[in-house]
Scaffold this motif. Structure first.
Motif, PDB file in Angstrom:
ATOM      1  N   ARG A  44      27.867  37.486  42.344  1.00 19.65           N
ATOM      2  CA  ARG A  44      28.957  38.468  42.219  1.00 19.65           C
ATOM      3  C   ARG A  44      30.016  38.260  43.297  1.00 19.65           C
ATOM      4  NH1 ARG A  44      24.915  42.012  40.274  1.00 19.65           N
ATOM      5  NH2 ARG A  44      24.278  42.613  42.360  1.00 19.65           N
ATOM      6  N   GLU A  45      29.592  37.924  44.523  1.00 18.56           N
ATOM      7  CA  GLU A  45      30.551  37.699  45.607  1.00 18.56           C
ATOM      8  C   GLU A  45      31.371  36.441  45.362  1.00 18.56           C
ATOM      9  OE1 GLU A  45      32.742  38.770  48.639  1.00 18.56           O
ATOM     10  OE2 GLU A  45      31.074  39.977  47.943  1.00 18.56           O
ATOM     11  N   ALA A  47      32.078  35.202  42.408  1.00 14.16           N
ATOM     12  CA  ALA A  47      32.993  35.545  41.317  1.00 14.16           C
ATOM     13  C   ALA A  47      34.161  36.393  41.823  1.00 14.16           C
ATOM     14  CB  ALA A  47      32.239  36.279  40.213  1.00 14.16           C
ATOM     15  N   ALA A  48      33.885  37.345  42.691  1.00 18.54           N
ATOM     16  CA  ALA A  48      34.954  38.200  43.225  1.00 18.54           C
ATOM     17  C   ALA A  48      35.913  37.386  44.090  1.00 18.54           C
ATOM     18  CB  ALA A  48      34.355  39.351  44.029  1.00 18.54           C
ATOM     19  N   ALA A  49      35.377  36.471  44.906  1.00 19.08           N
ATOM     20  CA  ALA A  49      36.233  35.637  45.749  1.00 19.08           C
ATOM     21  C   ALA A  49      37.096  34.716  44.886  1.00 19.08           C
ATOM     22  CB  ALA A  49      35.384  34.815  46.719  1.00 19.08           C
ATOM     23  N   SER A  50      36.522  34.136  43.845  1.00 17.71           N
ATOM     24  CA  SER A  50      37.286  33.268  42.946  1.00 17.71           C
ATOM     25  C   SER A  50      38.380  34.051  42.236  1.00 17.71           C
ATOM     26  CB  SER A  50      36.361  32.625  41.914  1.00 17.71           C
ATOM     27  OG  SER A  50      35.361  31.893  42.544  1.00 17.71           O
ATOM     28  N   ARG A  51      38.037  35.232  41.759  1.00 18.54           N
ATOM     29  CA  ARG A  51      39.015  36.067  41.072  1.00 18.54           C
ATOM     30  C   ARG A  51      40.151  36.471  42.014  1.00 18.54           C
ATOM     31  NH1 ARG A  51      35.631  39.442  39.199  1.00 18.54           N
ATOM     32  NH2 ARG A  51      35.680  40.835  40.988  1.00 18.54           N
ATOM     33  N   ASP A  52      39.818  36.836  43.243  1.00 14.96           N
ATOM     34  CA  ASP A  52      40.845  37.235  44.197  1.00 14.96           C
ATOM     35  C   ASP A  52      41.730  36.060  44.596  1.00 14.96           C
ATOM     36  OD1 ASP A  52      39.926  39.787  44.090  1.00 14.96           O
ATOM     37  OD2 ASP A  52      39.027  39.806  46.081  1.00 14.96           O
ATOM     38  N   ARG A  57      45.111  38.429  45.149  1.00 15.93           N
ATOM     39  CA  ARG A  57      44.977  39.853  45.451  1.00 15.93           C
ATOM     40  C   ARG A  57      45.021  40.157  46.936  1.00 15.93           C
ATOM     41  NH1 ARG A  57      40.218  41.873  41.395  1.00 15.93           N
ATOM     42  NH2 ARG A  57      41.363  41.558  39.473  1.00 15.93           N
ATOM     43  N   HIS A 124      35.621  36.213  52.672  1.00 12.53           N
ATOM     44  CA  HIS A 124      35.933  37.259  51.691  1.00 12.53           C
ATOM     45  C   HIS A 124      34.951  38.415  51.805  1.00 12.53           C
ATOM     46  CE1 HIS A 124      36.077  39.104  47.653  1.00 12.53           C
ATOM     47  NE2 HIS A 124      37.365  38.822  47.748  1.00 12.53           N
ATOM     48  N   TYR A 125      33.675  38.091  51.963  1.00 11.73           N
ATOM     49  CA  TYR A 125      32.646  39.120  52.115  1.00 11.73           C
ATOM     50  C   TYR A 125      32.885  39.932  53.380  1.00 11.73           C
ATOM     51  CZ  TYR A 125      28.049  41.244  52.692  1.00 11.73           C
ATOM     52  OH  TYR A 125      27.029  42.142  52.863  1.00 11.73           O
ATOM     53  N   ASN A 128      36.065  42.250  53.155  1.00 15.53           N
ATOM     54  CA  ASN A 128      35.979  43.412  52.272  1.00 15.53           C
ATOM     55  C   ASN A 128      34.892  44.398  52.650  1.00 15.53           C
ATOM     56  OD1 ASN A 128      38.089  42.484  50.724  1.00 15.53           O
ATOM     57  ND2 ASN A 128      36.756  41.316  49.383  1.00 15.53           N
TER      58      ASN A 128
END
Length: 174
Positions: A44-45, A47-52, A57, A124-125, A128
């Motif tokens: 999930r982390e 995926a969130a980093a890739s999306r951001d 973002r 990123h982790y 955030n």
């Protein structure tokens, strides 16, 4: 007197004895969820980093990550150019343990992707999930990527400034 000793023994030992407390056994699903939760959290982390990164973002983190990618790419290109123009030259420093003494481009690509991926997801982790109001945390999340950015930029500059002379037999060496 014997009855008094037994009474005192019971009174002193009763708070220690926990025979009436029964611990419930965890169901198998709870154990399985505990084992699976860490890899899923990591996925999930990532995926969130890739999306951001793709959606831009978080501009500070995205600029730092893009700069790190650029510096690592420049380091790899200058290293490969030097290694191809000088057959007797070899990779030195810590990177030789990961890519070898005479690496190809694919080793630099894989090594760089792993290095930048781990550092970018970690930053990123931290960014955030840290105490954002604290002054030290505003700088702390960027340290791993900043060190890597500096080292790659310095290595690319060093590789570009090397005077290897003319060791090959190409016509451009005349």
């Amino acid at each position: 007197m014997k009855h008094g000793c037994w009474l005192l023994l019971v009174l002193f030992l009763s708070p220690i004895a926990q025979s009436q407390q029964i611990e419930k056994v965890q169901p198998a699903a709870a154990v399985r969820d505990a084992i699976v939760s860490k890899p899923l959290g990591l996925a999930r982390e990532v995926a969130a980093a890739s999306r951001d990164l793709v959606m831009f973002r978080d501009p500070q983190w995205c600029v730092l990550t893009i700069a790190q990618i650029g510096a690592a790419s420049a380091d790899a290109v200058t290293s490969l150019n030097n290694l191809h123009s000088c057959p007797s030259c070899s990779e030195t420093g810590v990177s030789r343990f990961f890519v070898g003494q005479h690496p190809d481009a694919h080793k630099y690509i894989v090594g760089g992707a792993i290095e930048i991926g781990v550092e970018a997801v970690t930053a990123h982790y931290f960014r955030n999930r840290g105490p954002k109001q604290k002054l030290y945390w505003r700088v702390l999340w960027a340290l791993p990527q900043s060190f890597s950015l500096y080292e790659h930029a310095q290595a690319a500059h060093h590789n570009a400034a090397l005077d290897l002379g003319c060791f090959s037999s190409r016509s451009s060496c005349d």
